[in-house]
Design a protein around this motif. Structure first.
Motif, PDB file in Angstrom:
ATOM      1  N   SER A   1      40.245  -4.895 -64.219  1.00 13.22           N
ATOM      2  CA  SER A   1      41.989  -4.480 -63.615  1.00 13.22           C
ATOM      3  C   SER A   1      40.946  -3.110 -62.873  1.00 13.22           C
ATOM      4  CB  SER A   1      42.136  -3.221 -64.452  1.00 13.22           C
ATOM      5  OG  SER A   1      41.739  -2.205 -65.032  1.00 13.22           O
ATOM      6  N   LYS A   2      41.656  -1.861 -62.078  1.00 16.16           N
ATOM      7  CA  LYS A   2      41.320  -1.145 -60.978  1.00 16.16           C
ATOM      8  C   LYS A   2      40.887  -0.348 -61.685  1.00 16.16           C
ATOM      9  CE  LYS A   2      42.925   1.135 -57.035  1.00 16.16           C
ATOM     10  NZ  LYS A   2      43.669   1.262 -56.084  1.00 16.16           N
ATOM     11  N   ASP A   3      41.207  -0.066 -62.686  1.00 19.49           N
ATOM     12  CA  ASP A   3      40.436   0.929 -64.236  1.00 19.49           C
ATOM     13  C   ASP A   3      39.325   0.854 -64.592  1.00 19.49           C
ATOM     14  OD1 ASP A   3      42.178   2.588 -63.329  1.00 19.49           O
ATOM     15  OD2 ASP A   3      43.472   2.882 -65.435  1.00 19.49           O
ATOM     16  N   ASP A   4      38.840  -0.665 -64.622  1.00 12.04           N
ATOM     17  CA  ASP A   4      37.284  -1.253 -65.468  1.00 12.04           C
ATOM     18  C   ASP A   4      36.530  -1.097 -63.471  1.00 12.04           C
ATOM     19  OD1 ASP A   4      38.184  -1.799 -67.378  1.00 12.04           O
ATOM     20  OD2 ASP A   4      39.488  -3.294 -67.023  1.00 12.04           O
ATOM     21  N   LEU A   5      36.939  -1.140 -62.354  1.00 14.67           N
ATOM     22  CA  LEU A   5      35.926  -0.662 -61.536  1.00 14.67           C
ATOM     23  C   LEU A   5      36.120   0.389 -61.468  1.00 14.67           C
ATOM     24  CD1 LEU A   5      34.416  -1.624 -59.123  1.00 14.67           C
ATOM     25  CD2 LEU A   5      36.776  -2.100 -57.798  1.00 14.67           C
ATOM     26  N   LEU A   6      36.694   1.516 -62.065  1.00 16.36           N
ATOM     27  CA  LEU A   6      36.094   2.823 -61.706  1.00 16.36           C
ATOM     28  C   LEU A   6      35.682   3.650 -62.466  1.00 16.36           C
ATOM     29  CD1 LEU A   6      37.031   6.181 -60.525  1.00 16.36           C
ATOM     30  CD2 LEU A   6      39.055   5.816 -61.860  1.00 16.36           C
ATOM     31  N   VAL A   7      35.536   2.948 -63.556  1.00 17.46           N
ATOM     32  CA  VAL A   7      34.990   2.914 -64.559  1.00 17.46           C
ATOM     33  C   VAL A   7      33.548   2.702 -64.248  1.00 17.46           C
ATOM     34  CG1 VAL A   7      34.220   2.795 -67.460  1.00 17.46           C
ATOM     35  CG2 VAL A   7      36.581   3.141 -66.526  1.00 17.46           C
ATOM     36  N   ALA A   8      33.480   1.234 -63.967  1.00 18.15           N
ATOM     37  CA  ALA A   8      32.183   1.166 -63.652  1.00 18.15           C
ATOM     38  C   ALA A   8      31.010   1.931 -62.380  1.00 18.15           C
ATOM     39  CB  ALA A   8      32.071  -0.118 -63.687  1.00 18.15           C
ATOM     40  N   ILE A   9      32.345   2.227 -61.827  1.00 14.86           N
ATOM     41  CA  ILE A   9      31.267   3.225 -61.021  1.00 14.86           C
ATOM     42  C   ILE A   9      31.307   4.662 -61.273  1.00 14.86           C
ATOM     43  CG2 ILE A   9      31.975   4.682 -58.399  1.00 14.86           C
ATOM     44  CD1 ILE A   9      34.025   2.014 -57.775  1.00 14.86           C
ATOM     45  N   LEU A  10      32.020   4.817 -62.545  1.00 16.20           N
ATOM     46  CA  LEU A  10      31.501   6.517 -63.015  1.00 16.20           C
ATOM     47  C   LEU A  10      29.976   6.749 -63.693  1.00 16.20           C
ATOM     48  CD1 LEU A  10      35.274   7.346 -64.059  1.00 16.20           C
ATOM     49  CD2 LEU A  10      33.857   8.589 -62.315  1.00 16.20           C
ATOM     50  N   ASP A  11      30.242   5.509 -64.851  1.00 17.45           N
ATOM     51  CA  ASP A  11      29.045   4.689 -65.204  1.00 17.45           C
ATOM     52  C   ASP A  11      28.182   5.205 -64.137  1.00 17.45           C
ATOM     53  OD1 ASP A  11      29.912   5.064 -67.336  1.00 17.45           O
ATOM     54  OD2 ASP A  11      30.508   2.995 -67.642  1.00 17.45           O
ATOM     55  N   ARG A  12      27.815   4.279 -63.098  1.00 18.62           N
ATOM     56  CA  ARG A  12      26.924   3.981 -62.016  1.00 18.62           C
ATOM     57  C   ARG A  12      25.985   5.055 -61.502  1.00 18.62           C
ATOM     58  NH1 ARG A  12      25.442   0.042 -58.513  1.00 18.62           N
ATOM     59  NH2 ARG A  12      26.028  -1.262 -59.380  1.00 18.62           N
ATOM     60  N   LEU A  13      27.017   6.244 -61.219  1.00 19.33           N
ATOM     61  CA  LEU A  13      26.910   7.555 -60.647  1.00 19.33           C
ATOM     62  C   LEU A  13      26.572   8.610 -61.896  1.00 19.33           C
ATOM     63  CD1 LEU A  13      30.167   7.606 -58.264  1.00 19.33           C
ATOM     64  CD2 LEU A  13      27.934   7.427 -57.852  1.00 19.33           C
TER      65      LEU A  13
END
Length: 180
Positions: free
Chosen positions: A55-67
């Protein structure tokens, strides 16, 4: 001859998608960025995104984890610096993603995935602050209280306007055992 899609390393493609989405989320906002726009920026069909992110939320979480992981890794190399300098640097890193932090808070009651990430972030930040404060001589009891306060201070500094003098005073208070 065109490359077969199977020849593309899935981790490389995942990183490309995350990077493209991060740029768009920061520039245009999470709500204003469609998965189709992310796909176009990453050079993939929109439905391909769902091979990598549910989902788009999963994508956001992946970005947040990366940052966050990137910042924490860099912070680990700064142990010789004062706690105030470390916190100032970390807040500067997080400030660059303040739009994403606002998105997280606006979605807490709408997304279990985002809420779970937010809770993990708080636990990580609290633990990191306690460890740093204890290593700099603060009692564990005091550090635990200051870390909880510090986590909310970090979020407040990320979401509310402030002058550099206000920022410096808050960081000094937090890292100075609650004294001015």
């Amino acid at each position: 001859m065109a490359k077969n899609k199977r020849e593309v390393d899935p981790e490389v493609k995942r990183e490309q998608i995350e990077e493209a989405a991060c740029v768009l989320f920061l520039a245009d906002g999470y709500e204003s960025t469609s998965m189709a726009a992310v796909g176009k920026a990453a050079g993939v069909a929109p439905n391909t995104l769902y091979w990598y992110f549910a989902s788009k939320d999963d994508l956001l979480v992946a970005i947040l984890d990366r940052l966050v992981n990137r910042a924490v890794t860099q912070l680990a190399g700064m142990q010789d610096q004062s706690l105030g300098d470390q916190l100032t640097w970390l807040l500067g890193e997080f400030q660059q993603a303040s739009k994403l932090i606002s998105t997280v808070h606006s979605r807490l009651d709408r997304s279990e995935k985002i809420r779970e990430w937010h809770d993990r972030f708080h636990e990580m930040l609290d633990g990191m602050l306690v460890h740093q404060m204890v290593s700099k001589g603060m009692s564990r009891t005091r550090a635990s209280v200051m870390a909880t306060v510090g986590t909310y201070v970090v979020e407040g500094l990320m979401s509310h306007p402030h002058t550099s003098q206000q920022f410096d005073k808050v960081v000094h208070w937090l890292t100075g055992n609650g004294k001015l």
